[in-house]
Scaffold this motif. Structure first.
Motif, PDB file in Angstrom:
ATOM      1  N   ALA A  88       0.813  -1.219   0.000  1.00  0.00           N
ATOM      2  CA  ALA A  88       0.000   0.000   0.000  1.00  0.00           C
ATOM      3  C   ALA A  88       0.848   1.271   0.000  1.00  0.00           C
ATOM      4  O   ALA A  88       0.541   2.232  -0.716  1.00  0.00           O
ATOM      5  CB  ALA A  88      -0.938   0.006   1.215  1.00  0.00           C
ATOM      6  N   MET A  89       1.930   1.302   0.788  1.00  0.00           N
ATOM      7  CA  MET A  89       2.764   2.503   0.840  1.00  0.00           C
ATOM      8  C   MET A  89       3.514   2.714  -0.471  1.00  0.00           C
ATOM      9  O   MET A  89       3.618   3.833  -0.979  1.00  0.00           O
ATOM     10  CB  MET A  89       3.740   2.415   2.010  1.00  0.00           C
ATOM     11  CG  MET A  89       4.613   3.635   2.184  1.00  0.00           C
ATOM     12  SD  MET A  89       3.710   5.095   2.735  1.00  0.00           S
ATOM     13  CE  MET A  89       3.703   4.826   4.499  1.00  0.00           C
ATOM     14  N   SER A  90       4.017   1.632  -1.043  1.00  0.00           N
ATOM     15  CA  SER A  90       4.732   1.739  -2.319  1.00  0.00           C
ATOM     16  C   SER A  90       3.801   2.169  -3.443  1.00  0.00           C
ATOM     17  O   SER A  90       4.179   2.951  -4.319  1.00  0.00           O
ATOM     18  CB  SER A  90       5.403   0.406  -2.665  1.00  0.00           C
ATOM     19  OG  SER A  90       6.481   0.139  -1.786  1.00  0.00           O
ATOM     20  N   LEU A  91       2.572   1.657  -3.434  1.00  0.00           N
ATOM     21  CA  LEU A  91       1.591   2.071  -4.434  1.00  0.00           C
ATOM     22  C   LEU A  91       1.230   3.542  -4.264  1.00  0.00           C
ATOM     23  O   LEU A  91       1.032   4.264  -5.251  1.00  0.00           O
ATOM     24  CB  LEU A  91       0.335   1.208  -4.330  1.00  0.00           C
ATOM     25  CG  LEU A  91       0.489  -0.239  -4.799  1.00  0.00           C
ATOM     26  CD1 LEU A  91      -0.725  -1.062  -4.385  1.00  0.00           C
ATOM     27  CD2 LEU A  91       0.691  -0.300  -6.308  1.00  0.00           C
ATOM     28  N   ALA A  92       1.155   3.991  -3.004  1.00  0.00           N
ATOM     29  CA  ALA A  92       0.888   5.405  -2.752  1.00  0.00           C
ATOM     30  C   ALA A  92       2.009   6.272  -3.310  1.00  0.00           C
ATOM     31  O   ALA A  92       1.760   7.312  -3.937  1.00  0.00           O
ATOM     32  CB  ALA A  92       0.735   5.645  -1.246  1.00  0.00           C
ATOM     33  N   LEU A  93       3.251   5.837  -3.113  1.00  0.00           N
ATOM     34  CA  LEU A  93       4.390   6.584  -3.645  1.00  0.00           C
ATOM     35  C   LEU A  93       4.358   6.616  -5.167  1.00  0.00           C
ATOM     36  O   LEU A  93       4.608   7.660  -5.792  1.00  0.00           O
ATOM     37  CB  LEU A  93       5.697   5.975  -3.152  1.00  0.00           C
ATOM     38  CG  LEU A  93       6.976   6.681  -3.598  1.00  0.00           C
ATOM     39  CD1 LEU A  93       7.050   8.094  -3.010  1.00  0.00           C
ATOM     40  CD2 LEU A  93       8.214   5.876  -3.191  1.00  0.00           C
TER      41      LEU A  93
END
Length: 254
Positions: A88-93
């Motif tokens: 989720a965090m990598s996709l947000a980035l």
């Protein structure tokens, strides 16, 4: 996501009454227990965090934390996601970066890594995924421009050991973003369920200062009630000159 190989002691309550100090702690999950728990919930994890609003909240966090992020010599920015979960965090980035970046990710759960790799692949984001402990990252020192860690640090018996290793792999001038479960009613629920630590922004600031990071900034984790009161976030920068002793304590940072 990671943990020491023995079960950590998680503080639950501490109070001083005159010469008396009353403290209650709880055994945290051991490595295999935590891995099994996250392996089991990985197929449902995206739906769970989606209902709570974390994918949107993470985009708001990285929008500020990664603003103007660049690498040397016009090379792609190198990013490490510690405790990647389902990505989720990598996709947000990826949703906030205007240019491609070189992503590596670690997690203690092989099923979480599989879910993250699939999610990132569907989004067109390449990723090197490693089954690894964030207290002993399998990367060379000064390898990454940006290191992220969301809701993994609170599982550790010794969070500063993991922070020291994140700082080790961070390039001088690079940034470290931490998102952790905070001290709140919602945080207490998470602590009871997952046997984790809870942090406030001041505690995270002190830990990052101890590692020699500068320009520390607290960030709000989204605008939704759940994410704001569940989590706290702090981003800091590794100074251009960064030296540590054998113990990992910062001797000089300028």
């Amino acid at each position: 996501m990671t943990l020491e190989h023995h079960a950590p002691q998680i503080p639950v309550f501490e109070r001083r009454l005159g010469s008396w100090q009353i403290a209650v702690s709880r055994d945290g999950y051991g490595t295999e227990q935590l891995r099994a728990a996250y392996d089991a919930c990985a197929p449902r994890w995206d739906r769970k965090i989606g209902r709570l609003g974390f994918p949107v909240a993470y985009r708001e966090v990285v929008r500020h934390a990664a603003l103007g992020l660049t690498a040397e010599d016009e090379a792609p920015v190198k990013v490490l996601d510690c405790g990647v979960g389902t990505g989720a965090m990598s996709l947000a980035l990826a949703g906030e970066m205007s240019e491609a970046f070189d992503l590596s990710a670690v997690d203690i759960s092989p099923v979480m890594l599989e879910e993250a790799s699939a999610n990132l692949r569907r989004a067109g984001v390449g990723c090197r995924a490693d089954l690894a402990d964030i207290s002993a990252l399998p990367y060379a020192s000064e390898s990454f421009d940006f290191v992220m860690c969301a809701h993994a640090l609170e599982h550790l018996a010794d969070p500063e050991t993991a922070l020291a290793d994140m700082c080790r792999v961070l390039k001088p001038g690079g940034r470290l973003l931490l998102v952790t479960t905070r001290k709140s009613v919602f945080g207490a629920f998470v602590q009871l369920k997952w046997r984790t630590h809870r942090f406030d922004a001041a505690m995270v600031h002190r830990q990052l200062q101890h590692q020699g990071l500068e320009d520390l900034t607290a960030l709000q984790v989204g605008s939704g009630r759940w994410t704001r009161f569940w989590s706290t976030a702090v981003v800091g920068r590794k100074p251009a000159i960064y030296e540590t002793g054998a113990s990992g304590d910062v001797e000089h940072a300028a």
